[in-house]
Structures are given as C-alpha cells and as structure tokens.
Design a protein around this motif. Structure first.
Motif, PDB file in Angstrom:
ATOM      1  N   ILE A  34       0.827  -1.208   0.000  1.00 56.11           N
ATOM      2  CA  ILE A  34       0.000   0.000   0.000  1.00 56.11           C
ATOM      3  C   ILE A  34       0.860   1.256   0.000  1.00 56.11           C
ATOM      4  O   ILE A  34       0.578   2.227  -0.710  1.00 56.11           O
ATOM      5  CB  ILE A  34      -0.947  -0.006   1.220  1.00 56.11           C
ATOM      6  N   PHE A  35       1.925   1.239   0.792  1.00 59.28           N
ATOM      7  CA  PHE A  35       2.753   2.427   0.961  1.00 59.28           C
ATOM      8  C   PHE A  35       3.481   2.806  -0.329  1.00 59.28           C
ATOM      9  O   PHE A  35       3.619   3.980  -0.669  1.00 59.28           O
ATOM     10  CB  PHE A  35       3.758   2.187   2.093  1.00 59.28           C
ATOM     11  N   LEU A 103       1.535   6.098   7.639  1.00 61.29           N
ATOM     12  CA  LEU A 103       2.106   4.835   7.189  1.00 61.29           C
ATOM     13  C   LEU A 103       3.592   4.739   7.519  1.00 61.29           C
ATOM     14  O   LEU A 103       4.107   3.647   7.757  1.00 61.29           O
ATOM     15  CB  LEU A 103       1.892   4.668   5.684  1.00 61.29           C
ATOM     16  N   ALA A 104       4.275   5.873   7.531  1.00 61.60           N
ATOM     17  CA  ALA A 104       5.707   5.855   7.856  1.00 61.60           C
ATOM     18  C   ALA A 104       5.962   5.409   9.289  1.00 61.60           C
ATOM     19  O   ALA A 104       7.047   4.896   9.597  1.00 61.60           O
ATOM     20  CB  ALA A 104       6.312   7.236   7.626  1.00 61.60           C
ATOM     21  N   THR A 105       4.963   5.590  10.174  1.00 63.20           N
ATOM     22  CA  THR A 105       5.147   5.244  11.588  1.00 63.20           C
ATOM     23  C   THR A 105       4.642   3.842  11.933  1.00 63.20           C
ATOM     24  O   THR A 105       4.942   3.337  13.016  1.00 63.20           O
ATOM     25  CB  THR A 105       4.409   6.252  12.483  1.00 63.20           C
ATOM     26  N   LEU A 106       3.899   3.217  11.042  1.00 59.58           N
ATOM     27  CA  LEU A 106       3.328   1.898  11.337  1.00 59.58           C
ATOM     28  C   LEU A 106       4.356   0.791  11.108  1.00 59.58           C
ATOM     29  O   LEU A 106       5.182   0.887  10.205  1.00 59.58           O
ATOM     30  CB  LEU A 106       2.098   1.645  10.465  1.00 59.58           C
ATOM     31  N   PRO A 107       4.303  -0.278  11.890  1.00 63.79           N
ATOM     32  CA  PRO A 107       5.230  -1.401  11.681  1.00 63.79           C
ATOM     33  C   PRO A 107       4.946  -2.110  10.358  1.00 63.79           C
ATOM     34  O   PRO A 107       3.812  -2.118   9.874  1.00 63.79           O
ATOM     35  CB  PRO A 107       4.952  -2.315  12.877  1.00 63.79           C
ATOM     36  N   ASP A 108       5.979  -2.686   9.772  1.00 69.07           N
ATOM     37  CA  ASP A 108       5.830  -3.365   8.479  1.00 69.07           C
ATOM     38  C   ASP A 108       5.145  -4.721   8.611  1.00 69.07           C
ATOM     39  O   ASP A 108       4.647  -5.264   7.627  1.00 69.07           O
ATOM     40  CB  ASP A 108       7.203  -3.561   7.829  1.00 69.07           C
ATOM     41  N   THR A 109       5.127  -5.286   9.819  1.00 69.80           N
ATOM     42  CA  THR A 109       4.669  -6.670  10.000  1.00 69.80           C
ATOM     43  C   THR A 109       3.151  -6.819   9.950  1.00 69.80           C
ATOM     44  O   THR A 109       2.643  -7.844   9.496  1.00 69.80           O
ATOM     45  CB  THR A 109       5.183  -7.209  11.341  1.00 69.80           C
ATOM     46  N   LEU A 123      -8.275   3.682   8.826  1.00 72.23           N
ATOM     47  CA  LEU A 123      -7.082   2.884   8.607  1.00 72.23           C
ATOM     48  C   LEU A 123      -6.854   2.028   9.843  1.00 72.23           C
ATOM     49  O   LEU A 123      -6.795   2.547  10.962  1.00 72.23           O
ATOM     50  CB  LEU A 123      -5.854   3.768   8.384  1.00 72.23           C
ATOM     51  N   SER A 124      -6.718   0.728   9.645  1.00 69.92           N
ATOM     52  CA  SER A 124      -6.510  -0.186  10.766  1.00 69.92           C
ATOM     53  C   SER A 124      -5.257  -1.013  10.528  1.00 69.92           C
ATOM     54  O   SER A 124      -5.057  -1.552   9.435  1.00 69.92           O
ATOM     55  CB  SER A 124      -7.709  -1.113  10.944  1.00 69.92           C
ATOM     56  N   SER A 125      -4.402  -1.075  11.553  1.00 72.00           N
ATOM     57  CA  SER A 125      -3.181  -1.876  11.487  1.00 72.00           C
ATOM     58  C   SER A 125      -2.857  -2.359  12.888  1.00 72.00           C
ATOM     59  O   SER A 125      -2.472  -1.560  13.746  1.00 72.00           O
ATOM     60  CB  SER A 125      -2.023  -1.049  10.934  1.00 72.00           C
TER      61      SER A 125
END
Length: 391
Positions: A34-35, A103-109, A123-125
């Motif tokens: 997405i990023f 998105l830059a602050t969210l974990p990649d996992t 947005l949910s992560s």
C-alpha cells in the motif's frame, strides 16, 4: 489544461459508492504493498493548493485493482496496485500528507486495511486505528490527455541517465520561463536532452529503441523532471513517451505521468557550442574535481570565481576573496599548446564533474572571452558549455 472527470475511469467509478452504509473494507494488504503506490503519487502534492481536494490522493477501487491518482493541475501521476478487496467497489480521496505520515510510523509486520465509514476512511493496522476525513471523488479534477502521439521508447535506465546528465544545468525561476526546464527532442532513433540557464549548457544524446517518423520535441518543467528522476527505476524496463503541443505522457512499470509542457520556443542552443576551441587538454576527472573543491573554500561567496592558468603539462587553479586570502593548486594535464589564463564559476565546474563518471575529461578552451567545452574522452554524446568570467 482542462480539468475534467475521467469518463469510464476514476471519477466515473464513484457513482453510487459513497452511499454504502456502515463500515466496509475496500483495501486490505501488506503495508509495503500500500505504501509504495502512495509514495509514488504523493510527490506531486504540494502543501499549498488552489483546491483543497488537490491535497488528497484519489483512490478508485474495483475488486483487487486500486488506481491511485494525484495532481497539481499541471502534473499528474497515476499508478495501479493489486491491493483491493474482491467483490467491492469504492472511490474517495484522502489526504496525501496524513497518509504518508501515518504509514511511515506503522510497523511493516501488520497487515493494513482501509474501510469506508460515511465521509471518513478508517485505517486499521494491528492495535492502531486512524479515522480520516475524505473529500468526494466527484470533486477531484482528473487531467485528461489531448492529442498525444508516440514520440519514443527506450529503457528506463537510459532515459533516467539522459535526464541526470542535463537537468542540473537548467535555470531556476528565470524570467525567460522556457529556460526553467529540460528540452527533449526525438528524431531518427535518437533522443536529445538540453538544459541551460544562460551561463552554462548541458547536452546529451542517447539512442532510442523506436522514435516517431517525424521530429517531436517538448520542454519539460523542472518539477516533472524531478518526479521522473525520483520514480524511474534503474532497470531495462521500457519507458514509453507521448507528446502533443501542450502535454507529455510517460508510461513505465505501472506508472503514468501526464504533464503540462513549458510553453515557448527553446533557444538556438547549437550556436553557443564552440567549434574552434584550439587549446584542448585532458585531465583526470577526480584529480580536477578535488583541486577545484580545495580551492573553492577561499572563493568570494557570491562570485565563486576561480582562475585557471594553463601551461604545457600543468593547470594552475587559484582563487582569492575579500579578506585577502588566497588558494592555489597545481595539477598535471595532457597539454602542449600555448599558455592561457581564464576564469570560471567554480560551482558550475564542480557540478558537471560530479555528474560525469569518466576517469578523465576533455576540455577545450578558446580565447579568454570564449566559452569552454567539456566532453567525455572518446565521444561527443555529452557536451557541457560554460561561459568564462572576469576574476
């Protein structure tokens, strides 16, 4: 450029979508999937926009395929990603800055999902959730193509090289607006790039796999060139270029860039390229670059002038400033002609030597008032012209 909505495209896809009640997931994928497309299109978005919706990215989702579009009314970037939910359709616009910052602050996992909730997107992560205001896709002014013709096709790597070899020499905010860009000309399976600010000029020719049957040329705005250099990969993937009187389009690796052109006729750059500079010498590129960088520390801040004293076998590089400080450096060169003393803006010389990657360069000088010509050792595909200055 006319501002219109795409027929059978992003804007059209919004019909009936925003009427969905409750919350519905329309994007669900890994963060990197997405990023990456968001980063690709968001570079065109500026903080100050004439319309609030231009601060947003247009999302058009039809099943797995999601089209993302951003523009500033002069330059538009579009890409498509397979990140959507099947059996779903959605169209909306979301703030580019807020998306990239989040998105830059969210974990990649953790997987990431986008859900539509009334006039908001959620947005949910993992355990994180962000609810963002949207603007209707109906308000997004998609730029339409007008009378584009195929100009040329070549590898991404080669076209990016062409832009890098000339774009550093174009003007910035010059009143002669046609100098604030890069001139591109395609003809006879060759593409030429030219840029000048009136004090220096860079020209580069590369071979194309295919060009149109007629000559097609255009002046690319600085911002368009900057985005192309940012997005074009260093790969052998093809880039297709289409030109009309007022637009240019680039297609490569799932990205489309549509840009307005700089209006006006590009100046006759050929007449400033010296043809009879008889004092030619060869010198190690890195050796000359290091010498100029050393001496540049004591140049006058505004003029940035250095003196060259060329004699058989040697080049003496010198500078001074208002504090009566002086710098001098001598390097060996391949030269056996008559002596000459001449001055240049050291910043222009350093910049072109950083762009070139050859072990050595050819430099041709004429009289003290004549421009210098810098080339590669054994070909004329690249030419750099720099005007002298009084020191």
């Amino acid at each position: 450029m006319n501002e219109t909505k795409l027929e059978n495209g992003p804007a059209a896809a919004s019909e009936g979508i925003d009427k969905t009640a409750g919350t519905s997931v329309f994007i669900n994928s890994k963060k990197e999937n997405i990023f990456k497309p968001i980063q690709a299109v968001s570079g065109v978005v500026q903080r100050k926009q004439p319309l609030p919706v231009l601060s947003n990215i247009l999302f058009v989702q039809k099943g797995k395929q999601v089209t993302l579009v951003a523009n500033d009314l002069d330059l538009q970037i579009l890409t498509v990603a397979e990140i959507g939910e099947e059996n779903s359709e959605m169209s909306t616009t979301i703030s580019a800055r807020k998306l990239t910052d989040i998105l830059a602050t969210l974990p990649d996992t953790n997987p990431l999902s986008f859900s539509k909730k009334g006039d908001h997107v959620v947005l949910s992560s993992g355990k994180s959730k962000f609810e963002l205001q949207t603007i209707s896709a109906e308000e997004f002014p998609v730029i339409t193509e007008v009378d584009l013709e195929h100009a040329f096709t070549m590898s991404c790597l080669r076209f990016k090289y062409l832009l890098n070899m000339v774009s550093f020499a174009c003007a910035v905010n010059n009143v002669r607006y046609f100098l604030n860009g890069v001139y591109i000309c395609a003809e006879n399976n060759k593409v030429r790039g030219v840029a000048t600010d009136g004090h220096r000029l860079a020209l580069c020719d590369v071979e194309a796999e295919k060009t149109a049957d007629k000559k097609l040329d255009a002046i690319l705005p600085r911002k368009t060139v900057k985005e192309l250099v940012r997005l074009i990969p260093d790969s052998q993937d093809p880039i297709e270029v289409y030109i009309s009187e007022r637009q240019i389009k680039f297609k490569f690796v799932g990205i489309e860039i549509l840009s307005k052109l700089v209006e006006g006729r590009y100046p006759d750059y050929q007449r400033v390229i010296p043809e009879h500079n008889e004092k030619e010498f060869r010198v190690g590129r890195q050796e000359l670059l290091s010498s100029l960088q050393r001496v540049a520390t004591l140049t006058a801040d505004k003029l940035m002038g250095v003196r060259w004293n060329l004699t058989p076998g040697h080049l003496n590089v010198a500078a001074n400033n208002a504090d009566m400080e002086e710098a001098e450096d001598k390097i060996s060169v391949e030269y056996s002609g008559s002596p000459i003393e001449i001055g240049f803006n050291v910043a222009y010389l350093i910049e072109v030597l950083n762009v070139l990657k050859n072990d050595s360069v050819r430099i041709s000088l004429g009289e003290q008032k004549n421009p210098a010509l810098i080339r590669m050792p054994d070909n004329d595909n690249f030419k750099f012209v720099v005007m002298p200055m009084k020191i």
